[in-house]
Motif scaffolding. Structure first.
Motif, mmCIF file in Angstrom:
data_model
loop_
_atom_site.group_PDB
_atom_site.id
_atom_site.type_symbol
_atom_site.label_atom_id
_atom_site.label_comp_id
_atom_site.label_asym_id
_atom_site.label_seq_id
_atom_site.Cartn_x
_atom_site.Cartn_y
_atom_site.Cartn_z
ATOM 1 N N GLY A 1 0.823 -1.211 0.000
ATOM 2 C CA GLY A 1 0.000 0.000 0.000
ATOM 3 C C GLY A 1 0.852 1.253 0.000
ATOM 4 O O GLY A 1 0.530 2.245 -0.675
ATOM 5 N N ILE A 2 1.957 1.237 0.742
ATOM 6 C CA ILE A 2 2.883 2.377 0.755
ATOM 7 C C ILE A 2 3.485 2.557 -0.632
ATOM 8 O O ILE A 2 3.595 3.689 -1.140
ATOM 9 C CB ILE A 2 3.990 2.155 1.807
ATOM 10 N N GLN A 3 3.872 1.460 -1.240
ATOM 11 C CA GLN A 3 4.475 1.550 -2.570
ATOM 12 C C GLN A 3 3.468 2.013 -3.620
ATOM 13 O O GLN A 3 3.841 2.702 -4.576
ATOM 14 C CB GLN A 3 5.070 0.197 -2.957
ATOM 15 N N GLU A 4 2.207 1.675 -3.438
ATOM 16 C CA GLU A 4 1.188 2.143 -4.376
ATOM 17 C C GLU A 4 1.078 3.666 -4.318
ATOM 18 O O GLU A 4 0.882 4.331 -5.350
ATOM 19 C CB GLU A 4 -0.164 1.506 -4.056
ATOM 20 N N GLY A 5 1.207 4.221 -3.112
ATOM 21 C CA GLY A 5 1.216 5.676 -2.982
ATOM 22 C C GLY A 5 2.370 6.302 -3.749
ATOM 23 O O GLY A 5 2.224 7.350 -4.383
ATOM 24 N N ARG A 6 3.539 5.673 -3.700
ATOM 25 C CA ARG A 6 4.704 6.176 -4.440
ATOM 26 C C ARG A 6 4.480 6.096 -5.945
ATOM 27 O O ARG A 6 4.860 7.009 -6.686
ATOM 28 C CB ARG A 6 5.945 5.381 -4.035
ATOM 29 N N LEU A 7 3.871 5.012 -6.396
ATOM 30 C CA LEU A 7 3.577 4.890 -7.823
ATOM 31 C C LEU A 7 2.587 5.963 -8.282
ATOM 32 O O LEU A 7 2.692 6.480 -9.401
ATOM 33 C CB LEU A 7 3.024 3.500 -8.143
ATOM 34 N N GLN A 8 1.635 6.319 -7.423
ATOM 35 C CA GLN A 8 0.684 7.373 -7.773
ATOM 36 C C GLN A 8 1.355 8.738 -7.839
ATOM 37 O O GLN A 8 0.961 9.603 -8.634
ATOM 38 C CB GLN A 8 -0.473 7.395 -6.775
ATOM 39 N N LEU A 9 2.369 8.959 -7.010
ATOM 40 C CA LEU A 9 3.152 10.202 -7.104
ATOM 41 C C LEU A 9 3.849 10.271 -8.461
ATOM 42 O O LEU A 9 3.865 11.320 -9.112
ATOM 43 C CB LEU A 9 4.181 10.261 -5.969
ATOM 44 N N MET A 10 4.431 9.166 -8.888
ATOM 45 C CA MET A 10 5.080 9.117 -10.197
ATOM 46 C C MET A 10 4.058 9.323 -11.315
ATOM 47 O O MET A 10 4.297 10.072 -12.270
ATOM 48 C CB MET A 10 5.790 7.769 -10.374
ATOM 49 N N TYR A 11 2.919 8.667 -11.195
ATOM 50 C CA TYR A 11 1.856 8.778 -12.197
ATOM 51 C C TYR A 11 1.382 10.221 -12.320
ATOM 52 O O TYR A 11 1.275 10.765 -13.434
ATOM 53 C CB TYR A 11 0.701 7.855 -11.799
ATOM 54 N N VAL B 1 3.869 8.161 -16.532
ATOM 55 C CA VAL B 1 2.883 7.102 -16.774
ATOM 56 C C VAL B 1 3.553 5.848 -17.332
ATOM 57 O O VAL B 1 3.264 4.719 -16.906
ATOM 58 C CB VAL B 1 1.790 7.607 -17.733
ATOM 59 N N ASP B 2 4.455 6.037 -18.285
ATOM 60 C CA ASP B 2 5.115 4.889 -18.911
ATOM 61 C C ASP B 2 5.960 4.115 -17.913
ATOM 62 O O ASP B 2 5.955 2.874 -17.898
ATOM 63 C CB ASP B 2 5.994 5.353 -20.070
#
Length: 451
Positions: free
Chosen positions: A152-162, A167-168
């Motif tokens: 869940g923490i890592q998903e937050g980081r991916l959303q920051l990148m997104y 996106v790619d």
């Protein structure tokens, strides 16, 4: 010479189709995990059947159901991070501000901690109540909860990148992680690791993904030491307000999606429930591809809005939405064809709804898909205005579904869906319309620094 002349029209037709659909690398990368998940999922199910006992398989599904509670603790927080990030970028315009990174990661870390503690306690109580008091079962539960919380923490980081427009890169990470997890999980299952295979594979993914993020996205780490306290407090308040409204929409959507099966099961039986569920799964799997157009383009037109270029952002959004409508229409036709082809197979004949019952269900999902794609525009303003839509459907759906099944039989559940999504689609239309350039809500919520 003839080869060149014959290939030219085909190449031209292909180029026109790609241009019409707006296909690009971002969409293709984002579709990879979805497509391979559809292919690899059934293979994994076969491996599970052959490597786990019936009791172990039952335990696995119970674990997955309880771990699904994580979404109730997030309440749309990850999506909110993706919405806010385009409005809070650093000076270079390529990464989120240090304050945004700090708030997002602390928020998701708090969610992960609360979810982890609650899930451990709930799991221990539930397993004990069911008669599983042995330490090994409880160890398996602990091993399942830890990587789920950390992811869940890592998903937050991916959303920051997104949200920052990467996106790619996010799609590449998801693709790579999915394949890695399947390989590790299947390998452990085949060597006899049993239920521990899933936890070990999930933990391995968390570790590898953490290593990859630290290596390629160093800005995600160490941001808290260089943040503006006042701006951080402002972002925390903004995040809390957005999550509050998003949680209402999320919970209502979850309710609308999941209330229909119990109603159908109770009043029409298991066979009717199976037909509805299987038909809906096929329709959703195909029409869901249209959502990739809005998902991959959102950070770009959201950034245009954040920088005050609202008209330019709207042009990008409108082109994206029309393409999503076109793709959804093609997907609906493909879904009807797929159901009719599967109906010819004896094993599937009794598991699918009749064509006349399936059509209103397909149209309902089409309205849902194109409506959801339209919601990206108001959300580009860091707003979540669709609470009226959520409340409307939450009130209408169970009543209409119940009356339809009682009065007209199990296949009428399709018409209940259509009525629900016509009502929801109308509210989506008027809300989205109010955010068009120059209209009241677009002016009200336009970023102040954009003037």
């Amino acid at each position: 010479m003839s080869d060149v002349s014959s290939s030219s029209p085909l190449r031209s037709l292909g180029s026109r189709l790609i241009g019409l659909l707006g296909l690009n690398r971002s969409i293709l990368l984002a579709s990879g995990p979805r497509f391979f998940g559809m292919v690899l999922g059934p293979i994994g199910s076969i491996i599970i059947v052959y490597t786990l006992s019936t009791a172990q398989q039952g335990m696995f599904y119970v674990f997955m159901s309880m771990l699904g509670l994580r979404s109730f603790f997030e309440l749309g927080a990850t999506a909110c991070i993706g919405q806010m990030t385009p409005h809070h970028l650093s000076e270079d315009g390529k990464t989120p501000s240090a304050e945004m990174v700090s708030i997002a990661q602390r928020w998701m870390a708090t969610v992960a901690l609360i979810f982890g503690l609650f899930s451990l306690a709930l799991g221990f109580l539930y397993l004990t109540w069911c008669g599983y008091r042995d330490p090994w079962t409880h160890i398996l539960w602990i091993a399942a909860v830890i990587p789920t919380a950390l992811s869940g923490i890592q998903e937050g980081r991916l959303q920051l990148m997104y949200g920052a427009g990467q996106v790619d890169e996010v799609s590449r990470i998801r693709w790579w992680v999915m394949i890695f997890q399947y390989v590790v999980q299947w390998g452990l299952l085949l060597v006899g690791a049993g239920l521990l295979s899933f936890s070990c594979a999930a933990l391995a993914v968390v570790i590898i993904q953490e290593w990859r993020l630290r290596k390629g996205q160093s800005w995600l780490f160490g941001a808290s030491s260089r943040t503006d306290t006042g701006l951080r407090a402002q972002l925390r308040s903004e995040m809390g307000s957005l999550v509050k409204r998003s949680s209402i929409v999320y919970l209502a959507g979850f309710f609308v999606l999941n209330i229909q099966q119990p109603i159908l099961f109770r009043f029409a039986g298991a066979e009717a429930s199976a037909r509805f569920g299987f038909t809906l799964m096929i329709i959703n799997s195909l029409l869901g591809t249209a959502s990739l157009w809005g998902m991959t383009a959102f950070p770009h037109f959201a950034r245009s809005v954040a920088e005050g270029r609202v008209d330019e952002g709207f042009q990008k959004f409108r082109a994206t939405w029309f393409r999503a409508v076109f793709v959804a229409s093609l997907a609906l036709i493909a879904a009807v064809c797929a159901v009719e082809i599967l109906r010819m197979v004896p094993r599937f004949h009794d598991r699918l709804m009749p064509l006349l019952a399936m059509l209103p269900l397909g149209i309902a999902v089409w309205i849902q898909t194109v409506g959801n794609c339209a919601t990206y525009w108001p959300r580009a303003f860091k707003q979540e205005p669709y609470v009226p839509t959520a409340v409307t459907q939450m009130l209408i759906t169970p009543l209409v579904a119940w009356l339809a099944v009682i009065w007209y039989g199990p296949d009428a559940i399709s018409w209940a869906n259509l009525i629900s999504w016509i009502a929801g689609g109308m509210t989506m239309f008027f809300i989205t319309r109010a955010f068009l350039p120059g209209r009241p809500l677009a002016v009200k919520f336009q970023p102040k620094h954009a003037d």
